[in-house]
Scaffold this motif. Structure first.
Motif, short mmCIF file in Angstrom:
data_model
loop_
_atom_site.label_atom_id
_atom_site.label_comp_id
_atom_site.label_asym_id
_atom_site.label_seq_id
_atom_site.Cartn_x
_atom_site.Cartn_y
_atom_site.Cartn_z
N GLY A 237 7.17 -15.55 -13.96
CA GLY A 237 6.48 -14.61 -14.82
C GLY A 237 5.76 -15.27 -15.97
O GLY A 237 4.93 -14.63 -16.63
N ASP A 238 6.04 -16.55 -16.24
CA ASP A 238 5.39 -17.26 -17.35
C ASP A 238 3.97 -17.63 -16.95
O ASP A 238 3.68 -18.00 -15.79
CB ASP A 238 6.15 -18.52 -17.72
N ALA A 239 3.08 -17.57 -17.91
CA ALA A 239 1.70 -18.05 -17.71
C ALA A 239 1.70 -19.57 -17.82
O ALA A 239 2.22 -20.14 -18.78
CB ALA A 239 0.78 -17.43 -18.75
N VAL A 240 1.11 -20.26 -16.84
CA VAL A 240 1.14 -21.73 -16.79
C VAL A 240 -0.27 -22.26 -16.50
O VAL A 240 -1.14 -21.54 -15.99
CB VAL A 240 2.11 -22.23 -15.70
N GLN A 241 -0.46 -23.54 -16.85
CA GLN A 241 -1.67 -24.28 -16.52
C GLN A 241 -1.32 -25.43 -15.59
O GLN A 241 -0.29 -26.07 -15.76
CB GLN A 241 -2.33 -24.84 -17.79
N LEU A 242 -2.18 -25.67 -14.60
CA LEU A 242 -1.98 -26.77 -13.67
C LEU A 242 -2.79 -27.97 -14.13
O LEU A 242 -4.03 -27.88 -14.31
CB LEU A 242 -2.42 -26.37 -12.25
N TRP A 243 -2.12 -29.10 -14.37
CA TRP A 243 -2.76 -30.32 -14.85
C TRP A 243 -2.49 -31.45 -13.88
O TRP A 243 -1.42 -31.53 -13.26
CB TRP A 243 -2.22 -30.71 -16.23
N THR A 244 -3.47 -32.34 -13.76
CA THR A 244 -3.30 -33.61 -13.04
C THR A 244 -3.08 -34.72 -14.06
O THR A 244 -3.62 -34.66 -15.17
CB THR A 244 -4.52 -33.92 -12.17
N ASP A 245 -2.33 -35.76 -13.66
CA ASP A 245 -2.04 -36.86 -14.58
C ASP A 245 -3.10 -37.95 -14.52
O ASP A 245 -3.34 -38.65 -15.51
CB ASP A 245 -0.66 -37.45 -14.26
N ASP A 246 -3.73 -38.15 -13.40
CA ASP A 246 -4.69 -39.26 -13.26
C ASP A 246 -5.92 -38.79 -12.50
O ASP A 246 -5.90 -38.69 -11.26
CB ASP A 246 -4.03 -40.44 -12.54
N PRO A 247 -6.98 -38.45 -13.23
CA PRO A 247 -7.08 -38.42 -14.69
C PRO A 247 -6.50 -37.11 -15.23
O PRO A 247 -6.39 -36.14 -14.47
CB PRO A 247 -8.58 -38.49 -14.91
N PRO A 248 -6.14 -37.05 -16.51
CA PRO A 248 -5.62 -35.80 -17.09
C PRO A 248 -6.71 -34.71 -17.06
O PRO A 248 -7.75 -34.86 -17.70
CB PRO A 248 -5.23 -36.19 -18.52
N ARG A 249 -6.45 -33.68 -16.32
CA ARG A 249 -7.46 -32.63 -16.18
C ARG A 249 -6.77 -31.31 -15.83
O ARG A 249 -5.84 -31.29 -15.02
CB ARG A 249 -8.46 -33.00 -15.08
N ARG A 250 -7.24 -30.26 -16.48
CA ARG A 250 -6.70 -28.94 -16.16
C ARG A 250 -7.42 -28.40 -14.94
O ARG A 250 -8.65 -28.31 -14.90
CB ARG A 250 -6.88 -27.98 -17.35
N VAL A 251 -6.61 -28.05 -13.92
CA VAL A 251 -7.17 -27.61 -12.66
C VAL A 251 -7.32 -26.08 -12.60
O VAL A 251 -8.35 -25.56 -12.18
CB VAL A 251 -6.30 -28.09 -11.48
N ALA A 252 -6.31 -25.37 -13.02
CA ALA A 252 -6.34 -23.91 -12.91
C ALA A 252 -5.31 -23.33 -13.87
O ALA A 252 -4.47 -24.03 -14.44
CB ALA A 252 -6.04 -23.45 -11.49
N THR A 253 -5.40 -22.02 -14.03
CA THR A 253 -4.45 -21.26 -14.85
C THR A 253 -3.90 -20.13 -13.99
O THR A 253 -4.66 -19.46 -13.26
CB THR A 253 -5.13 -20.68 -16.10
N GLY A 254 -2.60 -19.96 -14.05
CA GLY A 254 -2.00 -18.92 -13.22
C GLY A 254 -0.69 -18.42 -13.77
O GLY A 254 -0.40 -18.56 -14.97
N GLU A 255 0.12 -17.86 -12.89
CA GLU A 255 1.42 -17.30 -13.27
C GLU A 255 2.49 -17.86 -12.34
O GLU A 255 2.35 -17.82 -11.12
CB GLU A 255 1.38 -15.78 -13.16
N LEU A 256 3.53 -18.41 -12.93
CA LEU A 256 4.61 -18.99 -12.15
C LEU A 256 5.43 -17.87 -11.50
O LEU A 256 5.87 -16.94 -12.16
CB LEU A 256 5.51 -19.84 -13.05
N ARG A 257 5.65 -18.00 -10.17
CA ARG A 257 6.40 -16.99 -9.45
C ARG A 257 7.75 -17.51 -8.96
O ARG A 257 8.63 -16.70 -8.66
CB ARG A 257 5.59 -16.48 -8.26
N GLY A 258 7.93 -18.81 -8.86
CA GLY A 258 9.21 -19.33 -8.40
C GLY A 258 9.16 -20.84 -8.25
O GLY A 258 8.09 -21.43 -8.06
N VAL A 259 10.35 -21.49 -8.35
CA VAL A 259 10.46 -22.94 -8.21
C VAL A 259 11.67 -23.23 -7.33
O VAL A 259 12.77 -22.72 -7.58
CB VAL A 259 10.62 -23.64 -9.58
#
Length: 379
Positions: A237-259
């Protein structure tokens, strides 16, 4: 001698008529209770059994006391046996008479029998006949608008099925039990049913809500599974951002549904779904942003209520009525000019040609559409 004989005849008559009266009264009382409970006449054999049982108990008690008081009494005396047999015969006849009399009293009593005037005016109970309420499902089962249709095999198996429920239920209670049984026994998510006062089903529609994430995803979003390292305090339910480490870049924004075991399920927009699934991402938890539209769509898809639209006909009874008279929650009204009026005032009057966008249970939306339709109003 004649006087002694007459006295003996009178005593024997009293010994016969007394138990006979007891048998008739017992059978009559049971007939009244049986008519009140089962809404049918007490069976003749049952009345005979009840009446003779009362006589048997009485005679056994009387004989036991007589032998105790007068030990010299002969239980095998021919005259005593004749009186006993005659008593049982007369008691059997009296039991049948009491059965007829008690049933007649119960039928003529408005309190015990439940006449039509009582049931029609103040009694909300289903007019059941017998020990149970038999509810027969119609041969045609419709789909609930706004929900996935049920399987055709299930529809065919339920068509014409008779379900039994206990007596003593009101129409509302019977409807609740029928809806609960259909949902629990046949895996149905939504039931729209109309019940009459005698338990007859005038209309039945079933709907199925797909399981999983699909029903809770907002429009234009998809759920993807990816390798990610979410923050320890992140939760579904938390709002999250997807980032890559190499290179550091924000890919998308979404909502976490499960891990699960390093694999995260994230709901993102469709245009961001083309991501590298073999790559590992880092999830950054964002502060919650206010998205009433997304929250409303998610909650509504998971609830029993749904949305519907009804256009007010020119000669509908809703013309000139206030919004509060619609009977459901009105989210918006599209006027004849094409303007959309959100959350109209309850005192606002409805006009012909306007479209009502409402939220409610399927049966309530169906009634609204019927009221808004001129053809339905005339019928």
């Amino acid at each position: 001698m004649i006087g002694v004989a007459l006295a003996e005849v009178a005593v024997n008559a009293a010994r016969i008529l007394g138990p006979a009266a007891l048998s008739g009264a017992t059978a009559g009382g049971v007939a009244v209770g049986y008519r009140w409970y089962a809404r049918e006449r007490l069976p003749a054999r049952l009345a005979l059994l009840v009446g003779l049982s009362a006589v048997a108990v009485w005679l056994n008690t009387l004989v036991a006391l007589r032998q105790y008081i007068d030990p010299g009494t002969d239980p095998f005396d021919a005259s005593a046996a004749l009186v006993t047999v005659t008593t049982f015969v007369v008691a059997g006849v009296a039991a049948q008479g009491g059965r007829h009399l008690g049933d007649r009293i119960a039928r003529e009593s408005t309190v015990l029998a439940g006449s039509r005037s009582i049931e029609g005016e103040v009694s909300p109970f289903v007019q059941a006949v017998g020990r149970v309420i038999a509810v027969e499902l119609p041969a045609t089962i419709d789909d609930v608008e706004g929900y996935d249709p049920v399987r055709e095999e299930l529809r065919e198996s339920l068509a014409g099925t008779t379900m039994l429920f206990p007596r003593g239920l009101t129409v509302t209670e019977l409807r609740e039990r029928l809806v609960t049984r259909l949902k629990e026994d046949y895996d149905v998510s939504q039931v729209d049913v109309d019940l009459s006062a005698d338990g007859g089903v005038g209309y039945l529609a079933l709907g199925r809500r797909a399981a999983g994430l699909g029903p809770t995803l907002p429009p234009g979003h998809v759920a993807v599974a990816l390798r990610a390292d979410p923050a320890p305090e992140a939760s579904p339910g938390d709002a999250v951002q997807l980032w890559t480490d190499d290179p550091p870049r924000r890919v998308a924004t979404g909502e976490l549904r499960g891990v699960t075991d390093g694999v995260a399920t994230v709901a993102i927009e469709e245009e961001d779904a083309a991501i590298d699934r073999d790559r590992r991402y880092r999830l950054v938890t964002r502060s919650p942003d206010q998205r009433p539209d997304r929250e409303f769509a998610t909650v509504l898809r998971a609830a029993d209520e749904t949305t519907g639209s009804s256009t007010v006909a020119a000669d509908s009874a809703l013309v000139g009525r206030e919004v509060r008279a619609v009977g459901v929650s009105v989210a918006a009204i599209r006027t004849t000019d094409g303007d959309l009026e959100a959350l109209p005032s309850p005192s606002r009057s409805l006009a012909a040609g306007e479209t009502i966008h409402a939220i409610g249970r399927p049966e309530a939306l169906r009634r609204l559409e019927s009221r808004a339709s001129a053809e339905a109003e005339r019928s």
